[in-house]
Scaffold this motif. Structure first.
Motif, mmCIF file in Angstrom:
data_model
loop_
_atom_site.group_PDB
_atom_site.id
_atom_site.type_symbol
_atom_site.label_atom_id
_atom_site.label_comp_id
_atom_site.label_asym_id
_atom_site.label_seq_id
_atom_site.Cartn_x
_atom_site.Cartn_y
_atom_site.Cartn_z
ATOM 1 N N ARG A 219 5.126 4.069 -9.278
ATOM 2 C CA ARG A 219 6.527 3.958 -8.885
ATOM 3 C C ARG A 219 6.865 2.467 -8.821
ATOM 4 O O ARG A 219 5.999 1.611 -9.022
ATOM 5 C CB ARG A 219 6.747 4.593 -7.507
ATOM 6 N N VAL B 220 10.649 1.356 4.306
ATOM 7 C CA VAL B 220 11.711 2.318 4.018
ATOM 8 C C VAL B 220 12.188 2.950 5.313
ATOM 9 O O VAL B 220 13.390 3.099 5.561
ATOM 10 C CB VAL B 220 11.188 3.423 3.069
ATOM 11 N N ASP B 221 11.227 3.310 6.168
ATOM 12 C CA ASP B 221 11.572 4.008 7.404
ATOM 13 C C ASP B 221 12.330 3.117 8.376
ATOM 14 O O ASP B 221 13.221 3.568 9.070
ATOM 15 C CB ASP B 221 10.305 4.521 8.097
ATOM 16 N N CYS C 180 5.808 -4.180 7.810
ATOM 17 C CA CYS C 180 4.866 -4.079 6.703
ATOM 18 C C CYS C 180 3.474 -4.487 7.183
ATOM 19 O O CYS C 180 3.286 -5.591 7.688
ATOM 20 C CB CYS C 180 5.293 -4.977 5.547
ATOM 21 N N THR D 23 0.991 3.871 -7.602
ATOM 22 C CA THR D 23 1.415 5.251 -7.842
ATOM 23 C C THR D 23 2.352 5.353 -9.035
ATOM 24 O O THR D 23 2.968 6.397 -9.258
ATOM 25 C CB THR D 23 2.159 5.826 -6.625
ATOM 26 N N GLU E 136 17.818 5.692 -1.673
ATOM 27 C CA GLU E 136 17.903 6.258 -0.320
ATOM 28 C C GLU E 136 19.349 6.409 0.150
ATOM 29 O O GLU E 136 19.667 7.310 0.911
ATOM 30 C CB GLU E 136 17.172 5.351 0.671
ATOM 31 N N ALA E 137 20.190 5.458 -0.234
ATOM 32 C CA ALA E 137 21.589 5.504 0.179
ATOM 33 C C ALA E 137 22.442 5.159 -1.028
ATOM 34 O O ALA E 137 21.957 4.547 -1.972
ATOM 35 C CB ALA E 137 21.826 4.508 1.312
ATOM 36 N N ASP F 267 19.028 1.297 4.974
ATOM 37 C CA ASP F 267 18.493 2.070 3.840
ATOM 38 C C ASP F 267 18.540 1.330 2.511
ATOM 39 O O ASP F 267 18.986 1.868 1.500
ATOM 40 C CB ASP F 267 19.239 3.401 3.701
ATOM 41 N N ASP G 113 18.307 -2.359 -2.935
ATOM 42 C CA ASP G 113 19.721 -2.617 -3.181
ATOM 43 C C ASP G 113 20.132 -3.758 -2.250
ATOM 44 O O ASP G 113 20.086 -3.609 -1.033
ATOM 45 C CB ASP G 113 20.533 -1.346 -2.887
ATOM 46 N N ILE H 50 0.826 -1.204 0.000
ATOM 47 C CA ILE H 50 0.000 0.000 0.000
ATOM 48 C C ILE H 50 0.867 1.263 0.000
ATOM 49 O O ILE H 50 0.387 2.363 0.201
ATOM 50 C CB ILE H 50 -0.979 0.013 1.202
ATOM 51 N N GLU H 51 2.150 1.084 -0.188
ATOM 52 C CA GLU H 51 3.097 2.200 -0.295
ATOM 53 C C GLU H 51 3.072 3.113 0.936
ATOM 54 O O GLU H 51 3.066 4.330 0.826
ATOM 55 C CB GLU H 51 2.846 3.001 -1.579
ATOM 56 N N CYS H 52 3.074 2.488 2.098
ATOM 57 C CA CYS H 52 3.016 3.287 3.323
ATOM 58 C C CYS H 52 4.396 3.753 3.752
ATOM 59 O O CYS H 52 4.526 4.573 4.646
ATOM 60 C CB CYS H 52 2.379 2.474 4.440
ATOM 61 N N ASP H 53 5.448 3.213 3.146
ATOM 62 C CA ASP H 53 6.824 3.617 3.471
ATOM 63 C C ASP H 53 7.362 3.009 4.769
ATOM 64 O O ASP H 53 8.476 3.329 5.167
ATOM 65 C CB ASP H 53 6.941 5.143 3.627
ATOM 66 N N ALA H 54 6.585 2.168 5.433
ATOM 67 C CA ALA H 54 7.045 1.655 6.728
ATOM 68 C C ALA H 54 8.362 0.901 6.586
ATOM 69 O O ALA H 54 9.249 1.005 7.428
ATOM 70 C CB ALA H 54 5.985 0.741 7.345
#
Ligand SMILES: Cc1cc2nc3c(=O)[nH]c(=O)nc-3n(C[C@H](O)[C@H](O)[C@H](O)COP(=O)(O)OP(=O)(O)OC[C@H]3O[C@@H](n4cnc5c(N)ncnc54)[C@H](O)[C@@H]3O)c2cc1C
Ligand SMILES: Cc1ncc(C[n+]2csc(CCOP(=O)(O)OP(=O)(O)O)c2C)c(N)n1
Ligand code: SF4
Ligand code: SF4
Ligand code: SF4
Ligand SMILES: [Mg+2]
Lengths: 350, 590
Positions: free
Chosen positions: B552, B508-509, B571, B550, B532-533, B514, B557, B502-506
């Motif tokens: 994207r 990523v955070d 997630c 979206t 990100e890095a 990274d 990596d 759902i692209e919540c970014d959790a």
């Protein structure tokens, strides 16, 4: 369940002017629900503070009660923190700010913490133009107490187990404008590209800076009937424009399309660049901001981005002409200026 | 970039850095987890299936897996993979009932293996359980090849060697020892269905310097001297010993000399210290035993007085590098350096020699007198004759010989069954979710911060007294557990399902290193700039999802992923899952 974040970080993480990596601005591992929007906002705060090279010990993060108000534990682990009582964060910040004007005050609150129990405090801290950043992690519900509708829930919106909300919603941006806030923005937890520069601009702004961040509660309010779900916000968000934050002294490397950008210099010498998308909005004019907010409310869209900024803002310290130095830096001769001064003061009152 | 095809087993195989780097592709993290679970016998058998000599390799392996270990990219030191293998070997129970059964009735095919080193033994291990009748010929008195004749007992006790060699010889193999094969023609005339040549690279290189002839009685070729020590023909050496050369053979020569009576033992090498071929740990062990290494010294001549070796002259040089990094050793112009010596060991390299292979058997040889061998099938230009180990492409190491042996056995089996040897069997793979509960995994996903544990050594005073005393003592089980916990479980893969995200970014955070970015797609070069890095390690792949709502994509990596599972824990929709990916190279008959 992991209770600890591994120690290892990416070996080539960029360092800021202070020699710190982003990791130096992190906090404890989050205990919020997996996927909670609040965690992304924490991530954006970490990023903004790192990129601005703010010394962690020069930041104070303060909050009330709620999942959102727990969030400060999960960022800026090397900064000062105060987890106050429900809805009372503004008064604690007011006290702290008056005592020590040298810190950056980062207030974090929820929609319940702000728009219900804390509404009075919110109104007055905005009105006094206290120099602080006020971030509302707005999920339209009381997440911590299991998802009851909050005062920012839209009429007709329903949480996971709830009925459609019968009350009209409080728009915190609109309220802040009415109350005299000098910086008003809205964003979305799932859009760091927008949120990070907004936080930086809010930090640079002198005066009260509100960012109302729609931040879905995955557990109680991320369902198809909710207007604060990831999907709904993605479909209905309409940005006022994009914003770039240009720190003081930094070279301008990106190329912009001429004519679209509007560059504004902030109090601290940094500047922001606005690329307007919504031609009807003049974010430096309060009437324009109020109108555009109202129009978006009618059309059912969520206006995001910088909504209003008062370039002539004078914060509470300037208005009150308080001491330039923090109270803890005043020594005895400052505090007891002597008989001669007393005589002068008495004379002036005669 | 195109979405990553994770159905192709080679994608996740590459993520398991150690296993990928291992020539035999041993499933390293799988056996390390078993060690942590104190299941030593199971851990041993995983190894045995892949590398046949876990106890031997747990002491002597060249360990190409360790520099590849992911930990090197996030901290200083790799997991002590090799020494953990030894923990499994040292603590296992009797494994004989777990070895493959050998059919009583044979399949009617006969295979000759020439040389009884690790390459031939691996071929035997592959073919015997399939019913092949195997004759193995070697000029030594027992099996093991250079593992017996070259690797000193203080690194590899004879009992360990015997045990693992015998597991194979006991598979009903007809081993003929103490026999020098003088003619391949004669072997071929015996009507074998296939012949495998695993004779290694048995010839030591020498230096023909002025004075050599007179010095001769006190100058030895390193590998000949080592085997003569191993077979107890040589029992002592002079007090002052010069060892010429900078490879592992030189290290074994100097350390053996210290145990045979050498007091002033020096290693003298042409190249700068850093460029010596010896593994860093071998150099360290030599230094610990009080052996100085003189680098940038080129041997010039033997000094002989009254018909007796007195020492050697060396020229001091400096390494110069041209723009392409090519090295030349330029004399410094200083006076020649004289070093006294009673004996000199020349350990400057080995080469292949096939005087016993007639050149009219259809086996093509190249201009370096090396047989032309297919690097995948190990078949020579005579379809019946296969090569492997050091005899195929020159001196390497045990694990490479084993890897060759496995592949040669596959080929020989295909060939004997009349199938195309190029038709290689695909690897065995399995993939299974490690999810046990909402935030619970069936692997230990917490990342240990411990630094690499040091293997204890026998006290020097004791170790130098007797060449048979093993220097390294191995980890005890407690340290073995702690070291095992350093493993990052790189075989537990992060598997992404774009339909759930759902692209919540959790993710990523939370990702501590990274690894994860959501962004618009682009070329690999472009994407690597926008993550990100920094993503500059081109040897490590980017994992790309299909388009998300979206428009994207998710880009991960693989470079410094800790396999900590936090992305999957954070997630909300289980778009990330942690799945154990097992990859086993197919063996003969599979
Ligand atoms: C001093 C030294 C130390 C080493 N240390 C290590 C180490 O620590 N770790 C590591 O991984 N590798 C090490 N190696 C390398 C390793 O020993 C070899 O790469 C490996 O043994 C090669 O295996 P192989 O089966 O190809 O041949 P070998 O092990 O060389 O076996 C070949 C066998 O064939 C016999 N043979 C040859 N010609 C004939 C013939 N015509 N008739 C009958 N028999 C014949 C030989 O005598 C030998 O027994 C070392 C090598 C040397 C020289
Ligand atoms: C004085 C007081 N009244 C009520 C509560 C119960 N309570 C705890 S959190 C909360 C609402 C939190 O909502 P919000 O600020 O939106 O935070 P969220 O959890 O949604 O992030 C309430 C009512 C309390 N802790 N203290
Ligand atoms: S209950 Fe909602 S607001 Fe609270 S942590 Fe969970 S998802 Fe976030
Ligand atoms: S497992 Fe997930 S969270 Fe952990 S390092 Fe790898 S990508 Fe990051
Ligand atoms: S945490 Fe899960 S749902 Fe959220 S962005 Fe990552 S993969 Fe997608
Ligand atoms: Mg809330």
């Amino acid at each position: 369940m992991s209770y600890q974040l591994p120690k290892f970080r990416h070996p080539e993480l960029p360092v800021n002017d202070l020699g710190y990596t982003r990791a130096d601005y992190e906090g404890a591992i989050s205990t919020l629900c997996a996927g909670c929007g609040h965690d992304s906002i924490s991530g954006a705060i970490v990023r903004a503070c790192h990129e601005l090279s703010i010394e962690p010990h020069k930041i104070a993060k303060l909050s009330g009660i709620g999942c959102s108000s727990k969030a400060p534990t999960y960022f800026l682990g090397n900064s000062h923190g105060f987890n106050s009582v429900h809805g009372r964060m503004p008064s604690v910040v007011t006290g702290a700010a008056l005592a020590n004007r040298d810190l950056l005050y980062m207030g974090v609150s929820g929609d319940g913490d702000t728009a219900s129990i804390g509404m009075g405090q919110f109104a007055h801290v905005a009105r006094r133009n206290l120099n602080m950043v006020y971030i509302v992690m707005n999920n339209g519900c009381y997440g911590l107490t299991k998802g009851q509708d909050s005062a920012t829930a839209d009429r007709g919106s329903a949480s996971k187990k709830g009925d459609p909300n019968i009350y009209s919603a409080i728009d915190l941006c609109g309220t802040a404008l009415q109350m005299g806030a000098t910086f008003v923005a809205r964003s979305f937890s799932g859009d760091k590209e927008q949120l990070v520069p907004l936080i930086k601009a809010a930090i640079s702004h002198r005066g009260f800076a509100l960012i109302d961040v729609v931040s879905p509660c995955v557990t109680f309010n991320n369902n198809s009937k909710s207007t604060k779900s990831y999907d709904f916000v993605r479909e209905h968000a309409e940005a006022t424009g994009t914003i770039d934050f240009v720190p003081m002294h930094s070279e301008i490397t990106t190329h912009y399309q001429p004519g679209h950008a509007h560059e504004v210099t902030m109090h601290d010498g940094s500047s922001i660049r606005l690329y307007k998308m919504d031609e009807s909005l003049n974010p430096f004019d309060r009437r324009s901001a109020v109108n555009v907010l109202e129009e978006h409310r009618y059309s059912g869209n969520i206006l995001t981005g910088l909504i209003y900024m008062n370039l002539d803002s004078r914060d509470l310290h300037e208005v009150l002409e308080t001491s330039q130095r923090p109270l803890n830096a005043l020594d005895e001769s400052d505090l007891c200026p002597g008989n001669k001064m007393l005589v002068n003061i008495n004379a002036s009152l005669r | 970039m195109k979405p990553t095809d994770t159905k192709n087993p080679e994608y996740f195989h590459k993520v398991v850095d150690c296993q990928y780097a291992c020539p035999a592709h041993t499933p390293v993290p799988e056996y390390i987890r078993l060690i942590a679970a104190e299941r030593y016998t199971d851990a041993y058998m995983i190894n045995w299936q892949s590398n046949v000599f876990p106890g031997i390799l747990g002491r002597t392996c060249d360990r190409p897996c360790e520099p590849a270990c992911r930990r090197v990219r996030v901290e200083e030191q790799p997991v002590a993979i090799c020494r953990l293998k030894r923990v499994a070997a040292d603590n296992k129970e009797d494994i004989r009932d777990r070895l493959p059964e050998i059919p009583k009735t044979k399949n009617g095919k006969r295979v000759a293996l020439i040389g009884a080193g690790p390459a031939s033994l691996t071929v035997a291990r592959g073919l015997a359980p399939l019913g092949y009748s195997i004759d193995i010929f070697d000029n030594q008195f027992a099996g093991g090849g250079m593992m017996r004749s070259q690797i000193p007992s203080f690194r590899l006790p004879i009992e360990v060697l015997d045990e693992e060699v015998n597991y194979i010889l006991d598979m009903g193999i007809n081993a003929v020892f103490d026999i020098q094969v003088e003619s391949l023609r004669e072997i071929l005339e015996e009507d074998y269905d296939a012949v495998f040549v695993g004779t290694g690279a048995p010839r030591g290189k020498g230096l023909n310097l002025p004075g050599l002839e007179d010095a001769m009685p006190n100058v030895y070729l390193g590998i000949d001297w080592l085997s003569s020590v191993a077979f107890e023909h040589t029992r002592s050496i002079g007090k002052r010993v010069l060892v010429l050369g900078g490879g592992n053979t030189a290290m074994d020569c100097c350390r053996t000399s210290r145990r045979m009576g050498g007091e002033d033992v020096r290693v003298v090498v042409r190249s700068p210290f850093e460029e010596m071929k010896a593994s860093p740990w071998e150099k360290e062990d030599a230094a610990n035993e009080g052996i100085p290494i003189y680098n940038n010294h080129v041997p010039k001549e033997f000094v002989v007085e009254d018909g007796k070796l007195k020492g050697m002259h060396f020229e001091k040089v400096e390494a110069h590098y041209d723009d392409e990094g090519k090295r030349t050793l330029v004399p410094t112009g200083e006076d020649l350096v004289f070093m006294e010596a009673d004996d000199v060991l020349m350990a400057i390299g080995q080469e292949n020699a096939f005087p016993w292979i007639e050149r009219d058997l259809g086996i093509e040889f190249d201009k370096w007198e090396m047989p032309v061998v297919d690097p995948v099938t190990f078949q020579s230009t005579n379809e019946k004759v296969f090569f492997g180990g050091d005899s195929a492409f020159g001196p390497e190491n045990i694990i490479t010989a084993v890897a060759h042996g496995h592949q040669a056995a596959v080929s020989i089996d295909l060939f004997c069954r009349g199938e195309d040897v190029h038709n290689r069997p695909p690897p065995h793979v399995s993939q299974s979710s490690q999810k046990m509960g909402v935030h619970e995994w069936s692997y230990d996903n917490a990342v240990a911060n411990d630094l690499r544990y040091v293997v204890p050594h026998a006290p020097l005073s004791k170790a130098l007294k007797n060449r048979k005393i093993e220097v390294e003592l191995g980890f005890d089980t407690e340290t073995g557990y702690k070291e095992a916990e350093r493993c990052l479980n790189c075989d537990v893969q992060t598997v992404f399902d774009e339909l759930r995200c759902i692209e919540c970014d959790a993710c990523v955070d939370i990702c501590p290193t990274d690894c994860i970015t959501f962004t618009t797609n682009g070329t690999e070069e472009d994407l690597r700039q926008r993550l990100e890095a920094p993503a500059g390690n081109l040897a490590q792949d980017l994992y790309i999802s299909a388009d998300l709502p979206t428009m994207r994509v998710m880009v991960k990596d693989e470079n410094v992923c800790l396999h900590c599972g936090l992305c999957a824990e954070r997630c909300p929709t289980t778009a990330w899952d942690m799945q154990k990916f097992l990859y086993n190279v197919s063996k003969a008959g599979e």
